[in-house]
Each structure stands twice: as C-alpha cells, then as structure tokens.
Write a protein that holds these residues in place. Structure first.
Motif, short mmCIF file in Angstrom:
data_model
loop_
_atom_site.label_atom_id
_atom_site.label_comp_id
_atom_site.label_asym_id
_atom_site.label_seq_id
_atom_site.Cartn_x
_atom_site.Cartn_y
_atom_site.Cartn_z
N VAL A 1 9.86 -10.89 0.59
CA VAL A 1 10.14 -9.36 0.36
C VAL A 1 9.39 -8.31 1.08
O VAL A 1 10.09 -7.62 1.65
N LEU A 2 8.00 -8.77 1.22
CA LEU A 2 7.17 -8.11 2.14
C LEU A 2 7.41 -8.30 3.40
O LEU A 2 6.56 -7.59 4.49
N GLY A 3 8.17 -8.94 3.94
CA GLY A 3 8.33 -9.38 5.24
C GLY A 3 7.43 -10.23 6.25
O GLY A 3 7.18 -9.90 7.47
N ILE A 4 6.62 -10.77 5.38
CA ILE A 4 5.47 -11.71 5.70
C ILE A 4 5.86 -13.01 6.16
O ILE A 4 5.35 -13.51 7.31
N ARG A 5 6.87 -13.64 5.71
CA ARG A 5 7.60 -14.75 5.78
C ARG A 5 9.06 -14.81 5.72
O ARG A 5 9.34 -14.05 4.87
N LYS A 6 9.88 -15.67 6.35
CA LYS A 6 11.26 -15.78 6.15
C LYS A 6 11.60 -17.03 5.18
O LYS A 6 11.12 -18.25 5.63
N ILE B 1 -5.68 -8.41 2.04
CA ILE B 1 -5.33 -7.69 1.15
C ILE B 1 -4.87 -6.18 1.61
O ILE B 1 -4.04 -5.71 1.08
N GLU B 2 -5.70 -6.11 2.78
CA GLU B 2 -5.38 -4.53 3.29
C GLU B 2 -3.69 -4.50 3.84
O GLU B 2 -3.10 -3.23 3.79
N ASP B 3 -3.57 -5.53 4.25
CA ASP B 3 -2.09 -5.59 4.89
C ASP B 3 -1.19 -5.40 3.81
O ASP B 3 0.08 -4.89 3.59
N THR B 4 -1.44 -6.18 2.84
CA THR B 4 -0.51 -6.55 1.44
C THR B 4 -0.34 -5.35 0.69
O THR B 4 0.93 -5.06 0.37
N VAL B 5 -1.26 -4.47 0.46
CA VAL B 5 -1.23 -3.30 -0.30
C VAL B 5 -0.23 -2.20 0.25
O VAL B 5 0.73 -1.62 -0.37
#
Length: 319
Positions: free
Chosen positions: A11-16, A64-68
């Motif tokens: 959902v966050l576009g980090i993996r497909k 964490i910084e990217d995720t938030v």
C-alpha cells in the motif's frame, strides 16, 4: 528501523505484491524474538520460525522516517484508516512504542492502536498520553486451562489487568481471542461475554499453525465452529445471558429462531474481520485461494448465504 507487513509495504509503495485485497490499516512490528513463549507464535522465545513472521504474515524492514511520510500520504488519500503497532515484548518495548507513536503523530493525525504486553497501569496511561487511540491487550486463550498450556504468565493476572485497563480507558481497550487452541465453544462464548461486559472490543482470530512453533502440528479450527463463534461475538449484545445452550461444550442454540438468526446476520458483518475499526487483516489467518475465516471485505450475497446456512445447519436441528 520498523517492520511493515507485506500488504502494508505494498500500500505504501515500498514493495509490489500480487494482492487482491489491500489492508486498510498500516500494520507495523517493533522488536524481534519475544521474551514470552506462546506456543502458537513464531516470535516466541523458543520458536525456530523465521524472524520475519507474525502468524503467517511476512514483514519487511524499512526506515521509520520514510515510512511515516508514506503513512501520512496514504491516510490523506483514504487508503489507510489507522496505524497498528504490533509490539514484540522486550525490555525496551514501551520506549520503542512511544518513540514510534511520536514519529507518526509528528506528521499525521491517523488513529494509532498498539498491541503490546503491558504490566502496569502507569504504562497504559503513558501510552494514552503519547497519543495512542486504542490499546490491545491480548488474552488469546479463552480459559485458564488453555492459557496454561499455550502461554506463559498468569491467566488471572492478565484478566485482572484487562479489567483494570478497561476502567482506566473506557471504550479504548481491545483484546485478541484465538479460536482453536483447545477451548470449548462454551468457554469461548463465556469469555467473549465477559469482555463485552467490560467494554473491551474483541478481535477474533482462527488458530493458524506456523512451522517452527510449539503448536505447528495442530490443525486450525473447523470452519463451522469458527462461524458459530463469529456469530456469537457479533450477536452478543442481542443474546440475553443464559439463552445460549451447549452440549458437551459445543454451542447448539443461541436462543434465537432460524428466522431471527438470518435477519440479524443478513448483512454479513459477523463474518468480516472483527476488532478495531478500520482493521481488516487480509490473509492473517488465511492463504490466498484457501478457506477464509475472517473476510477482509464485505461478503457477496452467496458468501453471506453460505455462512448463515453453515451456522444454522450446524446447530442442534431444533431451530
């Protein structure tokens, strides 16, 4: 670093992923290898399971910084309704939680729930003060007998603490109950009713055997049993105490006619994922294409009919 469930990372576009149902909650995990030794958990102290598992869900490590920032954007776009921190208990668990909550709250107003082992009422109040919307205190086992076989610690102490927490933060405490650990249906119905009396929200799970855990060789609950427990959980405010009947611990009557059951269950909500609002936990208990215990989406009409039919036909036949 923080761990994200595979679906959350998608959902966050980090993996497909090839995924048909998206999570509506951002599921995050803090810590690794719990100090406790629950027989069903891959994070248990003596489990030999992969450390990137919780139930059958895999977790990816992210900054964490990217995720938030990504959570903030997904919440504003309507993709996520809440964030949930699954906390693996360790010596610095509460400090980790407060740090993570502060990170999220700095950028987003998304509601946050935390599922963690808490030992003191001061910790409950500290989490609430930090901005946690809901606190999940997992009981897991429906009775003391099963608790002693599957978990460490004291059943009564855990029960007392959940009751205390419910009084401290009315309407903001949740618990997890797992169907299929060896309890009777009567024991499960009784604890669901008690939690409802306390004002505690119940998230119902089906036992999921995971390789490397002490209970890996056990089977999940039969689907008809789980459907009866879902219906009982959903109908608990409707069923008067004492109206449910049991035979050898098995639920055989809700005290409602078949017509009444059909009317109350016709929207299918009873068979969707239960727990905090906005939490759908896709494939937490299920394999894609396999038996669905908790539907992570609204049911179709044929699915509703099948679930209701299973509940009614599995009772004692006198409805």
């Amino acid at each position: 670093m923080i761990k994200l469930s595979a679906g959350t990372a998608h959902v966050l576009g980090i993996r497909k992923l090839a995924i048909d149902i998206l999570p509506t909650t951002a599921y995050m995990m803090c810590g690794e290898r719990c100090i406790h030794d629950c027989g069903f958990c891959p994070q248990a102290r003596n489990a030999s399971s992969r450390t990137d598992l919780l139930s059958r869900v895999t977790w990816s490590q992210c900054r964490i910084e990217d995720t938030v920032h990504q959570i903030k954007a997904a919440h504003e776009e309507g993709k996520l309704q809440r964030a949930c921190l699954q906390v693996v208990d360790g010596s610095k668990a509460i400090e980790q939680v407060k740090e993570m909550v502060n990170h999220i709250k700095k950028y987003s107003d998304i509601p946050i729930c935390v599922s963690t082992k808490v030992n003191h009422r001061e910790e409950i109040l500290a989490l609430a003060e930090a901005g946690v919307d809901r606190i999940g205190l997992a009981l897991d086992a429906a009775c003391e007998r099963v608790y002693n076989l599957t978990k460490s610690g004291s059943w009564q102490d855990t029960l007392n603490f959940i009751s205390d927490a419910a009084g401290l933060l009315p309407g903001r405490i949740s618990t997890h109950l797992i169907v299929g650990l060896g309890e009777t249906e009567q024991e499960m119905v009784n604890i669901i009713r008690y939690m409802r009396e306390l004002g505690v929200t119940v998230g119902l799970f089906a036992f999921t055997p995971v390789p490397g855990t002490r209970m890996a060789g056990m089977k999940p609950p039969e689907l008809d049993c789980y459907r009866r427990m879902q219906a009982a959980n959903y109908l608990m405010d409707i069923i008067p105490a004492g109206d449910c009947r049991f035979y050898s611990g098995r639920l055989i009557d809700y005290g409602l006619t078949a017509e009444m059951l059909t009317e109350y269950l016709k929207d299918g909500k009873a068979f969707e994922t239960s727990g905090c609002s906005g939490c759908n936990r896709p494939y937490y208990n299920e394999k894609p294409g396999g038996v669905i215990y908790n539907y992570p989406r609204p049911l179709t009409k044929p699915e509703i009919d099948e679930a209701i039919d299973m509940v009614i036909k599995s009772l004692d036949g006198r409805l």
